[in-house]
Design an enzyme around this catalytic site. Structure first.
Site, PDB file in Angstrom:
ATOM      1  N   THR A 144      86.684 110.054  24.165  1.00  0.00           N
ATOM      2  CA  THR A 144      87.231 109.431  25.397  1.00  0.00           C
ATOM      3  C   THR A 144      86.423 108.512  26.201  1.00  0.00           C
ATOM      4  O   THR A 144      86.790 107.572  26.631  1.00  0.00           O
ATOM      5  CB  THR A 144      86.980 111.155  26.137  1.00  0.00           C
ATOM      6  OG1 THR A 144      85.577 111.726  25.947  1.00  0.00           O
ATOM      7  CG2 THR A 144      88.158 111.935  26.018  1.00  0.00           C
ATOM      8  N   PHE A 272      90.981 113.242  34.666  1.00  0.00           N
ATOM      9  CA  PHE A 272      90.195 114.527  34.054  1.00  0.00           C
ATOM     10  C   PHE A 272      90.946 115.694  34.253  1.00  0.00           C
ATOM     11  O   PHE A 272      90.236 116.859  34.104  1.00  0.00           O
ATOM     12  CB  PHE A 272      88.959 114.355  34.826  1.00  0.00           C
ATOM     13  CG  PHE A 272      87.967 113.069  34.702  1.00  0.00           C
ATOM     14  CD1 PHE A 272      87.325 112.952  33.209  1.00  0.00           C
ATOM     15  CD2 PHE A 272      88.101 112.095  35.344  1.00  0.00           C
ATOM     16  CE1 PHE A 272      86.563 112.003  33.061  1.00  0.00           C
ATOM     17  CE2 PHE A 272      87.141 110.879  35.155  1.00  0.00           C
ATOM     18  CZ  PHE A 272      86.602 110.711  33.995  1.00  0.00           C
ATOM     19  N   CYS A 279      88.236 118.874  33.395  1.00  0.00           N
ATOM     20  CA  CYS A 279      86.907 118.368  32.702  1.00  0.00           C
ATOM     21  C   CYS A 279      85.921 118.487  33.202  1.00  0.00           C
ATOM     22  O   CYS A 279      85.359 118.107  34.378  1.00  0.00           O
ATOM     23  CB  CYS A 279      87.301 116.655  32.461  1.00  0.00           C
ATOM     24  SG  CYS A 279      85.951 116.287  31.275  1.00  0.00           S
TER      25      CYS A 279
HETATM   26  C1  HEM Z   1      86.396 109.244  29.995  1.00  0.00           C
HETATM   27  C2  HEM Z   1      86.213 110.486  29.401  1.00  0.00           C
HETATM   28  C3  HEM Z   1      86.819 111.763  29.596  1.00  0.00           C
HETATM   29  C4  HEM Z   1      88.156 111.840  30.001  1.00  0.00           C
HETATM   30  C5  HEM Z   1      89.280 111.090  30.482  1.00  0.00           C
HETATM   31  C6  HEM Z   1      88.068 113.613  29.724  1.00  0.00           C
HETATM   32  C7  HEM Z   1      89.685 114.197  30.193  1.00  0.00           C
HETATM   33  C8  HEM Z   1      89.752 115.585  29.951  1.00  0.00           C
HETATM   34  C9  HEM Z   1      90.972 116.244  30.251  1.00  0.00           C
HETATM   35  C10 HEM Z   1      91.958 115.592  30.792  1.00  0.00           C
HETATM   36  C11 HEM Z   1      90.466 117.768  30.118  1.00  0.00           C
HETATM   37  C12 HEM Z   1      91.592 118.668  30.292  1.00  0.00           C
HETATM   38  C13 HEM Z   1      91.621 119.217  31.645  1.00  0.00           C
HETATM   39  C14 HEM Z   1      92.727 120.079  31.925  1.00  0.00           C
HETATM   40  O1  HEM Z   1      93.194 120.825  31.064  1.00  0.00           O
HETATM   41  O2  HEM Z   1      93.059 120.456  33.313  1.00  0.00           O
HETATM   42  C15 HEM Z   1      89.141 117.809  29.599  1.00  0.00           C
HETATM   43  C16 HEM Z   1      88.613 118.914  29.284  1.00  0.00           C
HETATM   44  C17 HEM Z   1      87.318 118.953  28.876  1.00  0.00           C
HETATM   45  N1  HEM Z   1      86.481 118.104  28.987  1.00  0.00           N
HETATM   46 FE1  HEM Z   1      86.547 116.065  29.156  1.00  0.00          FE
HETATM   47  N2  HEM Z   1      86.964 114.118  29.656  1.00  0.00           N
HETATM   48  C18 HEM Z   1      86.238 112.989  29.302  1.00  0.00           C
HETATM   49  C19 HEM Z   1      84.798 113.098  29.062  1.00  0.00           C
HETATM   50  C20 HEM Z   1      84.100 114.457  28.593  1.00  0.00           C
HETATM   51  C21 HEM Z   1      82.958 114.498  28.362  1.00  0.00           C
HETATM   52  C22 HEM Z   1      81.867 113.314  28.147  1.00  0.00           C
HETATM   53  C23 HEM Z   1      82.726 115.824  27.948  1.00  0.00           C
HETATM   54  C24 HEM Z   1      81.423 116.474  27.668  1.00  0.00           C
HETATM   55  C25 HEM Z   1      80.234 115.957  27.911  1.00  0.00           C
HETATM   56  C26 HEM Z   1      83.690 116.638  28.289  1.00  0.00           C
HETATM   57  C27 HEM Z   1      83.901 117.888  27.993  1.00  0.00           C
HETATM   58  C28 HEM Z   1      85.265 118.322  28.425  1.00  0.00           C
HETATM   59  C29 HEM Z   1      85.256 120.060  28.376  1.00  0.00           C
HETATM   60  C30 HEM Z   1      84.157 120.931  27.734  1.00  0.00           C
HETATM   61  C31 HEM Z   1      86.627 120.214  28.312  1.00  0.00           C
HETATM   62  C32 HEM Z   1      87.327 121.669  28.471  1.00  0.00           C
HETATM   63  C33 HEM Z   1      87.145 122.295  29.931  1.00  0.00           C
HETATM   64  C34 HEM Z   1      88.092 123.641  29.912  1.00  0.00           C
HETATM   65  O3  HEM Z   1      88.902 123.914  29.332  1.00  0.00           O
HETATM   66  O4  HEM Z   1      87.308 124.565  30.740  1.00  0.00           O
HETATM   67  N3  HEM Z   1      84.708 115.589  28.664  1.00  0.00           N
HETATM   68  N4  HEM Z   1      88.641 116.570  29.610  1.00  0.00           N
END
Ligand code: HEM
Length: 333
Positions: A144, A272, A279
């Site tokens: 990402t 996010f 996220c």
């Molecule tokens: C530009 C970088 C990133 C983008 C665009 C992004 C985007 C997203 C999106 C769209 C979701 C789904 C949210 C939803 O269903 O409403 C998500 C979930 C998640 N992201 Fe990211 N993310 C990024 C970076 C990161 C980083 C750096 C980490 C960890 C260090 C991370 C950890 C997580 C986790 C653990 C989830 C699951 C949360 C849950 O289901 O409760 N993400 N992310």
């Protein structure tokens, strides 16, 4: 700024630098073993995307093909490495030797406290849960942030006036040398506007999904339980009714007064996700992207190489299909 010397960079590095960042943040002292997990997950993702092209064959993932066997091996190795890291840390914590200033330490400490408070009622998360959380963090961070940085550099090449403005801000706020700190990075307004606009136009995660858990009505339509709904983030981010006639143009200034004033119909900016499952790494990702971009802007000016072909490719993440060939010039301050 002094003289500059010409360099060529055939292609931006992959998520390797990011593997370093997440490995240190997640596993601190065990970061070298953690880095191996990151590499394995990268290979796993590539193989999975390959396997997806054959998913129309019923039971394809169960066939003992070369790709499927390698995927199984990788899953087992990831499990083995993570189990080793967790066991080593648990022993060190019991012996009072380990700190909890990384993700693994925080998870294990909270697990131990939870078990203590529930007086052995077995309410803490298990080692398997801890391993699952570690895998999720690695996977969620895998491509990402590096995809975000890659598109940002491409767009700053296409819009050199924004590259100049962002560099001027970085040099003014952070100075020409030294490691940028959290306080300095949080004062970068132009850089933040640029990153938001890139996240809007080239949203790395193109859609999110939700499943109805009971019959419900949404926007005048009745759905039974078990229906999977998709929110196409990329389409919402390009909607002209919400963002205006210039929705497809790169105009970071639309974020000059923050996210809520950037679109007519707030909230319409969801790179996010949204709600309780938003996220968890969004602040970490933005900090990481700002830090990376600030360091690059201080050291290099960049432009697109004639070899670059603009082809956003929606497989897994939204990524440049033929890579990001850039020409970098080293800046001497
Ligand atoms: C530009 C970088 C990133 C983008 C665009 C992004 C985007 C997203 C999106 C769209 C979701 C789904 C949210 C939803 O269903 O409403 C998500 C979930 C998640 N992201 Fe990211 N993310 C990024 C970076 C990161 C980083 C750096 C980490 C960890 C260090 C991370 C950890 C997580 C986790 C653990 C989830 C699951 C949360 C849950 O289901 O409760 N993400 N992310």
């Amino acid at each position: 700024m002094g003289q500059a010397q010409e360099d060529h960079q055939p292609c931006l590095p992959s998520g390797e630098a990011q593997g370093d960042v997440i490995s240190r943040a997640a596993f601190g002292s065990s970061y070298l073993e953690g880095r191996r997990v990151f590499q394995l997950q990268g290979e796993q993702l590539e193989l999975f995307l390959l396997a997806m092209t054959k998913m129309h064959i019923p039971g394809y993932l169960l066939l003992p093909t070369k790709v499927n066997r390698r995927m199984k091996q990788i899953a087992a190795e990831i499990e083995r490495v993570l189990k080793g890291i967790v066991a080593k840390r648990e022993n060190a914590m019991r012996a009072g030797e380990a700190t909890s200033d990384d993700l693994l330490g925080v998870l294990l400490e909270s697990n131990m406290a939870h078990c203590r408070d529930s007086k052995g009622a077995g309410m803490g998360i298990t080692t398997d849960d801890v391993i699952g959380e570690c895998k999720l963090f690695y996977f969620a961070d895998a491509e990402t942030t590096s995809v975000l940085l890659t598109w940002t550099m491409i767009l700053l090449c296409m819009h050199p006036e924004w590259q100049d403005r962002a560099r001027e801000e970085v040099l003014r706020v952070l100075g020409p040398t030294g490691t940028p700190d959290h306080d300095g990075l949080s004062r970068l307004k132009v850089v933040t506007m640029v990153l938001y606009e890139v996240l809007r136009l080239y949203t790395p995660v193109m859609a999110i999904h939700r499943e109805t858990y009971k019959p419900m009505e949404l926007g005048g339509v009745r759905y039974p339980a078990g229906v999977v709904l998709m929110l196409p983030l990329l389409c919402v981010h390009h909607d002209k009714e919400v963002w205006g006639a210039d929705a497809d143009k790169f105009r970071p200034e639309r974020f000059s007064e923050g996210i809520s004033k950037a679109s007519a119909d707030a909230p319409a900016f969801f790179p996010f996700g949204w709600g309780p499952r938003v996220c968890i790494g969004q602040n970490f990702a933005l900090l990481e992207a700002k830090m990376g971009l600030a360091i690059i802007l201080r050291r290099f000016s960049f432009q697109l190489s004639p070899a670059y072909m603009h082809a956003p490719f929606p497989v897994g993440m939204l990524q440049p299909q033929h890579g990001a060939q850039l020409r970098l010039k080293t800046l001497i301050h």
